[in-house]
Design an enzyme around this catalytic site. Sequence first.
Site, PDB file in Angstrom:
ATOM      1  N   HIS A  49       0.911  -0.990  -0.099  1.00  0.00           N
ATOM      2  CA  HIS A  49      -0.152   0.012  -0.089  1.00  0.00           C
ATOM      3  C   HIS A  49       0.977   1.139   0.007  1.00  0.00           C
ATOM      4  O   HIS A  49       2.192   1.156   0.243  1.00  0.00           O
ATOM      5  CB  HIS A  49      -0.862   0.056   1.326  1.00  0.00           C
TER       6      HIS A  49
HETATM    7  C1  T46 Z   1       2.878   0.624   6.882  1.00  0.00           C
HETATM    8  C2  T46 Z   1       3.692  -0.563   7.143  1.00  0.00           C
HETATM    9  C3  T46 Z   1       5.148  -0.295   7.162  1.00  0.00           C
HETATM   10  C4  T46 Z   1      -4.326  -0.390  13.098  1.00  0.00           C
HETATM   11  O1  T46 Z   1      -5.455  -0.765  13.650  1.00  0.00           O
HETATM   12  N1  T46 Z   1      -3.533   0.486  13.725  1.00  0.00           N
HETATM   13  C5  T46 Z   1      -2.319   0.688  13.247  1.00  0.00           C
HETATM   14  O2  T46 Z   1      -1.509   1.482  13.694  1.00  0.00           O
HETATM   15  C6  T46 Z   1      -1.592  -0.251  12.241  1.00  0.00           C
HETATM   16  C7  T46 Z   1      -0.459   0.030  11.820  1.00  0.00           C
HETATM   17  C8  T46 Z   1      -2.545  -1.045  11.653  1.00  0.00           C
HETATM   18  N2  T46 Z   1      -3.968  -1.242  12.273  1.00  0.00           N
HETATM   19  C9  T46 Z   1      -4.523  -2.317  11.789  1.00  0.00           C
HETATM   20  C10 T46 Z   1      -5.110  -2.176  10.334  1.00  0.00           C
HETATM   21  C11 T46 Z   1      -5.096  -3.836   9.749  1.00  0.00           C
HETATM   22  O3  T46 Z   1      -6.643  -4.310  10.133  1.00  0.00           O
HETATM   23  O4  T46 Z   1      -3.855  -3.632  11.702  1.00  0.00           O
HETATM   24  C12 T46 Z   1      -4.127  -4.506  10.772  1.00  0.00           C
HETATM   25  C13 T46 Z   1      -2.746  -4.790   9.898  1.00  0.00           C
HETATM   26  O5  T46 Z   1      -2.396  -3.593   9.217  1.00  0.00           O
HETATM   27  P1  T46 Z   1      -1.631  -3.582   7.823  1.00  0.00           P
HETATM   28  O6  T46 Z   1      -2.115  -4.758   7.258  1.00  0.00           O
HETATM   29  O7  T46 Z   1      -1.696  -2.277   7.093  1.00  0.00           O
HETATM   30  O8  T46 Z   1      -0.099  -4.047   8.316  1.00  0.00           O
HETATM   31  P2  T46 Z   1       1.147  -3.703   7.419  1.00  0.00           P
HETATM   32  O9  T46 Z   1       2.399  -4.384   7.811  1.00  0.00           O
HETATM   33  O10 T46 Z   1       0.741  -4.283   5.831  1.00  0.00           O
HETATM   34  O11 T46 Z   1       1.595  -2.276   7.308  1.00  0.00           O
HETATM   35  C14 T46 Z   1       1.849  -1.530   8.297  1.00  0.00           C
HETATM   36  C15 T46 Z   1       1.206  -0.516   8.296  1.00  0.00           C
HETATM   37  O12 T46 Z   1      -0.377  -0.390   8.162  1.00  0.00           O
HETATM   38  C16 T46 Z   1       1.337   0.646   7.249  1.00  0.00           C
HETATM   39  O13 T46 Z   1       1.100   2.157   7.483  1.00  0.00           O
HETATM   40  O14 T46 Z   1       3.269   1.717   6.354  1.00  0.00           O
HETATM   41  O15 T46 Z   1       3.263  -1.285   8.058  1.00  0.00           O
END
Ligand code: T46
Length: 132
Positions: A49
């Site tokens: 993303h």
């Molecule tokens: C990024 C990379 C480096 C939350 O509720 N609060 C939070 O602060 C974060 C980071 C995530 N979430 C929730 C959103 C999703 O339902 O946790 C779940 C997993 O997040 P996501 O799939 O976006 O995780 P990554 O590892 O793909 O990405 C993360 C960050 O979301 C993103 O901003 O830049 O790490």
Amino acid sequence: MNPVLIDFKDLSDYRGGLVSLEENKNIPFTIRRVYYLFGTDTDVRRGFHAHKTLKQVAVCVKGACTFLLDDGHSRSTTRLSSPHKGLYISNILWREMFDFTDDCVLMVLASEYYDESDYIREYDDFIEQVHA
Ligand code: T46
């Protein structure tokens, strides 16, 4: 594209390591949120993303992982493996993270509170934003 790496001052002494992170000093924004990723399997790839406005600094405080960054024109890959270095991730940059070591703890300092509407989760939408 050239990844922007921030070198943190090493405050270690004979007792052990120490690094200090301060908003608007060695971190180039006001810090509104800190989160960390750990226990990610080596064969897992995450991210996929970009963000509309969010700016972040990623620090591998333990272990290592690799970041792919894509500005819509070219890509770079950076291996993060030091608590003394932060990868600056500006907005409108596609990111993927992979090759996590078993012990990896990836800490991320973020300029905004969590907001799902700031995410661009489709690559085609990201490219559209780049050219907007
Ligand atoms: C990024 C990379 C480096 C939350 O509720 N609060 C939070 O602060 C974060 C980071 C995530 N979430 C929730 C959103 C999703 O339902 O946790 C779940 C997993 O997040 P996501 O799939 O976006 O995780 P990554 O590892 O793909 O990405 C993360 C960050 O979301 C993103 O901003 O830049 O790490």
